[in-house]
Structures are given as C-alpha cells and as structure tokens.
Design an enzyme around this catalytic site. Sequence first.
Site, PDB file in Angstrom:
ATOM      1  N   ALA A 177      38.325  36.442  48.236  1.00  0.00           N
ATOM      2  CA  ALA A 177      37.449  36.524  49.374  1.00  0.00           C
ATOM      3  C   ALA A 177      38.335  36.151  50.585  1.00  0.00           C
ATOM      4  CB  ALA A 177      36.182  35.662  49.166  1.00  0.00           C
ATOM      5  N   TYR A 201      34.173  41.911  36.898  1.00  0.00           N
ATOM      6  CA  TYR A 201      35.403  41.211  36.586  1.00  0.00           C
ATOM      7  C   TYR A 201      35.888  41.030  35.002  1.00  0.00           C
ATOM      8  CZ  TYR A 201      34.920  39.962  41.709  1.00  0.00           C
ATOM      9  OH  TYR A 201      34.780  40.263  43.114  1.00  0.00           O
ATOM     10  N   ASN A 245      46.267  37.502  44.710  1.00  0.00           N
ATOM     11  CA  ASN A 245      45.163  37.793  44.946  1.00  0.00           C
ATOM     12  C   ASN A 245      44.439  36.930  45.752  1.00  0.00           C
ATOM     13  OD1 ASN A 245      42.238  38.699  44.606  1.00  0.00           O
ATOM     14  ND2 ASN A 245      42.342  38.916  42.355  1.00  0.00           N
ATOM     15  N   ARG A 269      31.940  34.511  36.329  1.00  0.00           N
ATOM     16  CA  ARG A 269      31.434  35.292  37.145  1.00  0.00           C
ATOM     17  C   ARG A 269      31.266  36.697  37.186  1.00  0.00           C
ATOM     18  NH1 ARG A 269      36.116  36.149  41.746  1.00  0.00           N
ATOM     19  NH2 ARG A 269      34.253  36.659  43.107  1.00  0.00           N
ATOM     20  N   ARG A 319      33.380  49.102  46.611  1.00  0.00           N
ATOM     21  CA  ARG A 319      32.614  48.002  46.988  1.00  0.00           C
ATOM     22  C   ARG A 319      32.070  47.814  48.298  1.00  0.00           C
ATOM     23  NH1 ARG A 319      34.540  42.840  43.848  1.00  0.00           N
ATOM     24  NH2 ARG A 319      32.408  42.230  44.070  1.00  0.00           N
ATOM     25  N   PRO A 369      39.922  31.708  45.983  1.00  0.00           N
ATOM     26  CA  PRO A 369      38.895  31.236  45.533  1.00  0.00           C
ATOM     27  C   PRO A 369      37.846  31.941  44.494  1.00  0.00           C
ATOM     28  CG  PRO A 369      38.678  32.114  47.514  1.00  0.00           C
ATOM     29  CD  PRO A 369      39.963  31.891  47.261  1.00  0.00           C
ATOM     30  N   ASN A 370      37.427  31.296  43.397  1.00  0.00           N
ATOM     31  CA  ASN A 370      36.546  31.691  42.513  1.00  0.00           C
ATOM     32  C   ASN A 370      37.408  32.402  41.265  1.00  0.00           C
ATOM     33  OD1 ASN A 370      33.950  30.844  43.689  1.00  0.00           O
ATOM     34  ND2 ASN A 370      34.430  32.309  45.416  1.00  0.00           N
ATOM     35  N   GLU A 390      49.824  42.885  46.491  1.00  0.00           N
ATOM     36  CA  GLU A 390      48.528  42.055  46.260  1.00  0.00           C
ATOM     37  C   GLU A 390      47.775  42.820  45.104  1.00  0.00           C
ATOM     38  OE1 GLU A 390      46.291  43.949  49.872  1.00  0.00           O
ATOM     39  OE2 GLU A 390      44.603  43.454  49.278  1.00  0.00           O
ATOM     40  N   HIS A 432      43.881  43.171  43.010  1.00  0.00           N
ATOM     41  CA  HIS A 432      42.415  42.941  42.929  1.00  0.00           C
ATOM     42  C   HIS A 432      41.909  43.310  41.487  1.00  0.00           C
ATOM     43  CE1 HIS A 432      42.180  41.534  46.949  1.00  0.00           C
ATOM     44  NE2 HIS A 432      42.930  42.400  47.409  1.00  0.00           N
TER      45      HIS A 432
HETATM   46  C1  DQA Z   1      38.900  40.314  44.374  1.00  0.00           C
HETATM   47  C2  DQA Z   1      37.986  40.885  45.097  1.00  0.00           C
HETATM   48  C3  DQA Z   1      37.302  40.346  46.252  1.00  0.00           C
HETATM   49  O1  DQA Z   1      36.702  40.970  47.365  1.00  0.00           O
HETATM   50  C4  DQA Z   1      36.573  39.146  45.662  1.00  0.00           C
HETATM   51  O2  DQA Z   1      36.217  38.219  46.888  1.00  0.00           O
HETATM   52  C5  DQA Z   1      37.196  38.377  44.789  1.00  0.00           C
HETATM   53  C6  DQA Z   1      38.042  39.177  43.771  1.00  0.00           C
HETATM   54  C7  DQA Z   1      39.145  41.114  43.013  1.00  0.00           C
HETATM   55  O3  DQA Z   1      39.987  40.586  42.309  1.00  0.00           O
HETATM   56  O4  DQA Z   1      38.621  42.025  42.702  1.00  0.00           O
HETATM   57  O5  DQA Z   1      37.043  37.196  44.597  1.00  0.00           O
HETATM   58  O6  DQA Z   1      40.002  39.867  44.771  1.00  0.00           O
END
Ligand code: DQA
Length: 146
Positions: free
Chosen positions: A76, A22, A73, A17, A106, A9-10, A97, A99
């Site tokens: 959240a 990011y 990835n 965002r 964080r 998501p997102n 994985e 990020h």
């Molecule tokens: C994320 C880190 C997560 O904590 C966050 O919710 C994201 C992006 C990252 O790529 O840094 O949506 O996965």
Amino acid sequence: MKILVINGPNINMLGIREPAIYGSGTYMGLCDMIEEYARKLGVEVELYQSNYEGDLVTKIQQAYGVFDGIVINPAAYTHTSVAILDALKAVQIPAVEVHISDVSQREDFRQISYVRQYCMRHIIGHGFKGYLEAINILLGKAANIQ
Ligand code: DQA
C-alpha cells in the site's frame, strides 16, 4: 551479488488476505520460492517484511554499501510513500518494483506509484513469479520465467 527483497504492509497476510486477488500462497511460501531460486542462481538473498513505513525506510538505508540490488513490493505504501522513494534515491542501489496483482486494472488510487520514479523496471500481475523475474532483471538476464 547480494539482493535484498523488501515487502511492505500486509504481505505477511498472503494466503489469508483476498485470495481471489493475491492467490492462496503464503508469505512463507513466497520466501521459500525466492530463496530456492536464489540458491539455484548462486545469488545471496535477504528477505525483509514490515508493516511500518519507517522500518522500510531504515532497511533501505541500511542496505547502502551492503546490497547490490533491491526487489521491492512496497504494497500500500507504493501509492503514498515519498519517504520510501527518497530512501531508494539516497542509497542509489538498482531496484525493481514488484506487485503480485495487476494494479493497472484496479482502483484509481492504485494507479500512482512513487517508487516507480526510481525503479529501473516494474513487474505487475505476475503473481509470486514476479519476484523471480525481478531478480533476473537485477542480474541482467531476460526477465521471463515460464
Ligand atoms: C500490492 C498492490 C497494492 O496496491 C496493495 O496495497 C498491496 C499489494 C500487490 O502486490 O499487488 O498490498 O502491492
């Protein structure tokens, strides 16, 4: 070699965002970068993004017998989803994985990763390049990209 790159998501909101966290690159830009890198390596790649946990689970299930590796990835859902972990365990496809941000620096709630229990490696805080490094890992190459 067929690799599935899954984003949660997102991630489709990249560029809009929280650019301080990011960066300014868009999801389309990320996809182009991954596709170009895969082409260069002669690797087949499919990109998938969803804001829905169940869709991510279904996509992982559908990868069974089709893909040789997964770059994920979960965004959240990293910090909440046992279902995504279970889907990865079910299909037994090697996974890395990723990020974009350095989640280790964080909030406390970002310190838990369920998928990490399954994934062979995790790459955090390397920006978009982290996805390319994850592909390297799945190919058995050195991860680092200058
Ligand atoms: C994320 C880190 C997560 O904590 C966050 O919710 C994201 C992006 C990252 O790529 O840094 O949506 O996965």
